[in-house]
Design a protein around this motif. Structure first.
Motif, PDB file in Angstrom:
ATOM      1  N   GLN B   6       6.874  43.257   9.885  1.00 32.87           N
ATOM      2  CA  GLN B   6       7.152  44.395  10.760  1.00 32.87           C
ATOM      3  C   GLN B   6       8.103  45.388  10.118  1.00 32.87           C
ATOM      4  OE1 GLN B   6       6.857  42.067  14.688  1.00 32.87           O
ATOM      5  NE2 GLN B   6       7.007  44.279  15.020  1.00 32.87           N
ATOM      6  N   SER B   7       7.905  46.642  10.211  1.00 34.36           N
ATOM      7  CA  SER B   7       9.056  47.418   9.491  1.00 34.36           C
ATOM      8  C   SER B   7       9.293  48.435  10.513  1.00 34.36           C
ATOM      9  CB  SER B   7       8.666  47.918   8.063  1.00 34.36           C
ATOM     10  OG  SER B   7       7.620  48.712   8.230  1.00 34.36           O
ATOM     11  N   PRO B   8      10.506  49.088  10.484  1.00 34.72           N
ATOM     12  CA  PRO B   8      11.726  48.501   9.826  1.00 34.72           C
ATOM     13  C   PRO B   8      12.096  47.424  10.484  1.00 34.72           C
ATOM     14  CG  PRO B   8      12.428  50.362  11.206  1.00 34.72           C
ATOM     15  CD  PRO B   8      11.093  50.391  11.202  1.00 34.72           C
ATOM     16  N   ARG B   9      13.000  46.635   9.863  1.00 31.10           N
ATOM     17  CA  ARG B   9      13.519  45.255  10.709  1.00 31.10           C
ATOM     18  C   ARG B   9      14.552  45.733  11.807  1.00 31.10           C
ATOM     19  NH1 ARG B   9      13.461  39.976   9.166  1.00 31.10           N
ATOM     20  NH2 ARG B   9      14.481  39.965  11.423  1.00 31.10           N
ATOM     21  N   TYR B  10      15.386  46.937  11.581  1.00 31.21           N
ATOM     22  CA  TYR B  10      16.390  47.331  12.505  1.00 31.21           C
ATOM     23  C   TYR B  10      16.317  48.877  12.380  1.00 31.21           C
ATOM     24  CZ  TYR B  10      18.249  42.886  11.486  1.00 31.21           C
ATOM     25  OH  TYR B  10      18.580  41.403  11.662  1.00 31.21           O
ATOM     26  N   LYS B  11      16.323  49.438  13.654  1.00 39.44           N
ATOM     27  CA  LYS B  11      16.213  51.087  13.852  1.00 39.44           C
ATOM     28  C   LYS B  11      17.415  51.272  14.721  1.00 39.44           C
ATOM     29  CE  LYS B  11      14.721  55.225  13.567  1.00 39.44           C
ATOM     30  NZ  LYS B  11      14.922  56.039  12.307  1.00 39.44           N
ATOM     31  N   VAL B  12      18.186  52.204  14.524  1.00 41.04           N
ATOM     32  CA  VAL B  12      19.043  52.786  15.379  1.00 41.04           C
ATOM     33  C   VAL B  12      18.584  54.451  15.638  1.00 41.04           C
ATOM     34  CG1 VAL B  12      21.333  53.397  16.151  1.00 41.04           C
ATOM     35  CG2 VAL B  12      20.867  51.260  14.480  1.00 41.04           C
ATOM     36  N   ALA B  13      18.356  54.668  16.878  1.00 45.97           N
ATOM     37  CA  ALA B  13      17.983  55.911  17.069  1.00 45.97           C
ATOM     38  C   ALA B  13      18.991  56.463  18.200  1.00 45.97           C
ATOM     39  CB  ALA B  13      16.368  55.856  17.634  1.00 45.97           C
ATOM     40  N   LYS B  14      18.902  57.848  18.130  1.00 47.52           N
ATOM     41  CA  LYS B  14      19.846  58.796  18.987  1.00 47.52           C
ATOM     42  C   LYS B  14      18.789  58.863  20.144  1.00 47.52           C
ATOM     43  CE  LYS B  14      23.106  60.970  16.018  1.00 47.52           C
ATOM     44  NZ  LYS B  14      23.679  62.233  15.459  1.00 47.52           N
ATOM     45  N   ARG B  15      19.226  58.921  21.328  1.00 47.32           N
ATOM     46  CA  ARG B  15      18.544  59.246  22.416  1.00 47.32           C
ATOM     47  C   ARG B  15      18.012  60.483  22.467  1.00 47.32           C
ATOM     48  NH1 ARG B  15      21.739  59.082  28.091  1.00 47.32           N
ATOM     49  NH2 ARG B  15      22.929  60.725  27.142  1.00 47.32           N
ATOM     50  N   GLY B  16      16.650  60.350  22.651  1.00 48.51           N
ATOM     51  CA  GLY B  16      15.935  61.625  22.634  1.00 48.51           C
ATOM     52  C   GLY B  16      15.148  61.740  21.302  1.00 48.51           C
ATOM     53  N   GLY B 105       5.217  38.592  14.145  1.00 50.71           N
ATOM     54  CA  GLY B 105       6.091  39.158  13.031  1.00 50.71           C
ATOM     55  C   GLY B 105       7.456  38.868  13.500  1.00 50.71           C
ATOM     56  N   SER B 106       8.366  39.184  12.430  1.00 51.80           N
ATOM     57  CA  SER B 106       9.852  38.802  13.111  1.00 51.80           C
ATOM     58  C   SER B 106      10.399  39.988  13.660  1.00 51.80           C
ATOM     59  CB  SER B 106      10.646  38.947  11.564  1.00 51.80           C
ATOM     60  OG  SER B 106      10.298  37.782  10.708  1.00 51.80           O
ATOM     61  N   GLY B 107       9.730  41.130  13.932  1.00 52.00           N
ATOM     62  CA  GLY B 107      10.227  41.929  15.095  1.00 52.00           C
ATOM     63  C   GLY B 107      10.885  43.142  14.454  1.00 52.00           C
ATOM     64  N   THR B 108      10.991  44.273  15.292  1.00 52.34           N
ATOM     65  CA  THR B 108      11.728  45.194  14.883  1.00 52.34           C
ATOM     66  C   THR B 108      12.986  45.577  16.089  1.00 52.34           C
ATOM     67  OG1 THR B 108      10.044  46.668  13.732  1.00 52.34           O
ATOM     68  CG2 THR B 108      12.060  47.955  14.640  1.00 52.34           C
ATOM     69  N   ARG B 109      14.162  45.508  15.671  1.00 52.23           N
ATOM     70  CA  ARG B 109      15.118  45.540  16.710  1.00 52.23           C
ATOM     71  C   ARG B 109      15.384  46.810  16.812  1.00 52.23           C
ATOM     72  NH1 ARG B 109      18.606  42.506  19.174  1.00 52.23           N
ATOM     73  NH2 ARG B 109      18.135  40.719  18.208  1.00 52.23           N
ATOM     74  N   LEU B 110      15.258  47.566  17.960  1.00 52.61           N
ATOM     75  CA  LEU B 110      15.334  49.068  18.190  1.00 52.61           C
ATOM     76  C   LEU B 110      16.602  49.171  19.025  1.00 52.61           C
ATOM     77  CD1 LEU B 110      14.542  52.104  18.058  1.00 52.61           C
ATOM     78  CD2 LEU B 110      13.282  51.447  20.203  1.00 52.61           C
ATOM     79  N   THR B 111      17.442  49.944  18.642  1.00 47.03           N
ATOM     80  CA  THR B 111      18.878  50.096  19.308  1.00 47.03           C
ATOM     81  C   THR B 111      19.077  51.745  19.553  1.00 47.03           C
ATOM     82  OG1 THR B 111      20.174  48.315  18.365  1.00 47.03           O
ATOM     83  CG2 THR B 111      21.312  49.970  19.513  1.00 47.03           C
ATOM     84  N   VAL B 112      18.898  52.110  20.654  1.00 52.99           N
ATOM     85  CA  VAL B 112      19.102  53.376  21.284  1.00 52.99           C
ATOM     86  C   VAL B 112      20.352  53.809  21.691  1.00 52.99           C
ATOM     87  CG1 VAL B 112      18.172  55.414  22.515  1.00 52.99           C
ATOM     88  CG2 VAL B 112      16.627  53.627  21.757  1.00 52.99           C
ATOM     89  N   VAL B 113      20.961  54.663  20.924  1.00 55.86           N
ATOM     90  CA  VAL B 113      22.648  55.095  21.272  1.00 55.86           C
ATOM     91  C   VAL B 113      22.685  56.558  21.945  1.00 55.86           C
ATOM     92  CG1 VAL B 113      23.520  53.503  19.544  1.00 55.86           C
ATOM     93  CG2 VAL B 113      23.157  55.849  18.898  1.00 55.86           C
TER      94      VAL B 113
END
Lengths: 115, 113
Positions: B6-16, B105-113
């Motif tokens: 799985q990719s990306p492993r980590y994803k930081v997204a702005k709201r919207g 898979g190991s997953g994608t950690r999504l953080t919405v800020v």
């Protein structure tokens, strides 16, 4: 409403002793049950399963017991080892009626095995 | 490959913001699942593919979520106009046949800020 419940968020046991993890379910249509193990930053790993036509399944140190009348299952680990320390998820599915084998998971139990 | 990637492993997204999460299943695995795991919860079913056909999307929480698997191998989970409640680990799993003992898979950690 949670259909699969793991009421103990955590469990701590000594190395060499038995670990017993419990799981309850409410949906009587579930007919297949599984346990998954999860280490931090990894995906869940399939451990052992049991069909509703059985009441026990054993694989090495791991045994799963199913009590259909009580809608309860448990995972026994004997003997427990430090490497068993992980989060354990109980999961259930409905195989009858052309199910696509999607799983309903509990919230998990963190098992810590102390050396 | 040897496992589900799985990719990306980590994803930081702005709201919207829109995001796309990728899953490479084990070669030859017919069935592919997406799950969402919120903090302190168990994984929750989102959608299921058998080859390229999306046979069950009953778990997708809103019409902002869309998944595809156009050639029956790689799958993409797209989330449009991300919201804070979308913050979670998104897990992909595959299996060679109809079996619940699938490989995650190991997953994608999504953080919405």
């Amino acid at each position: 409403d949670q259909q699969v419940k793991q009421n103990s968020p955590s469990l701590s046991v000594q190395e060499g002793r038995i670990s017993i993890l419990n799981c309850d379910y409410t949906n009587s249509m579930f007919d297949y049950f599984l346990w998954y193990k999860k280490y931090p930053a990894e995906g869940p790993t399939f451990l052992i399963s049991i069909s509703s036509i059985k009441d026990k399944n054993e694989d090495g140190r791991f045994t799963v017991f199913l009590n259909k009348s009580a809608k309860h299952l448990s995972l026994h680990i004997v003997p427990s080892q430090p490497g068993d320390s992980a989060v354990y998820f109980c999961a259930a599915s409905r195989r009858s009626g052309g199910s696509n084998y999607k799983l309903t998971f509990g919230k998990g139990t963190l098992l810590t095995v102390n050396p | 490959g040897a496992g589900v990637s799985q990719s990306p492993r980590y994803k930081v997204a702005k709201r919207g913001q829109d995001v796309a999460l990728r899953c490479d299943p084990i070669s030859g695995h017919v069935s592919l699942f997406w799950y969402q795991q919120a903090l302190g919860q168990g994984p929750e079913f989102l959608t299921y593919f058998q080859n390229e056909a999306q046979l069950d999307k009953s778990g997708l929480p809103s019409d902002r979520f869309f998944a595809e698997r156009p050639e029956g191998s790689v799958s993409t989970l797209k989330i449009q106009r991300t919201q804070q409640e979308d913050s979670a680990v998104y897990l992909c799993a595959s299996t060679v046949d109809r079996s619940e003992g699938y490989t995650f898979g190991s997953g994608t950690r999504l953080t919405v800020v």
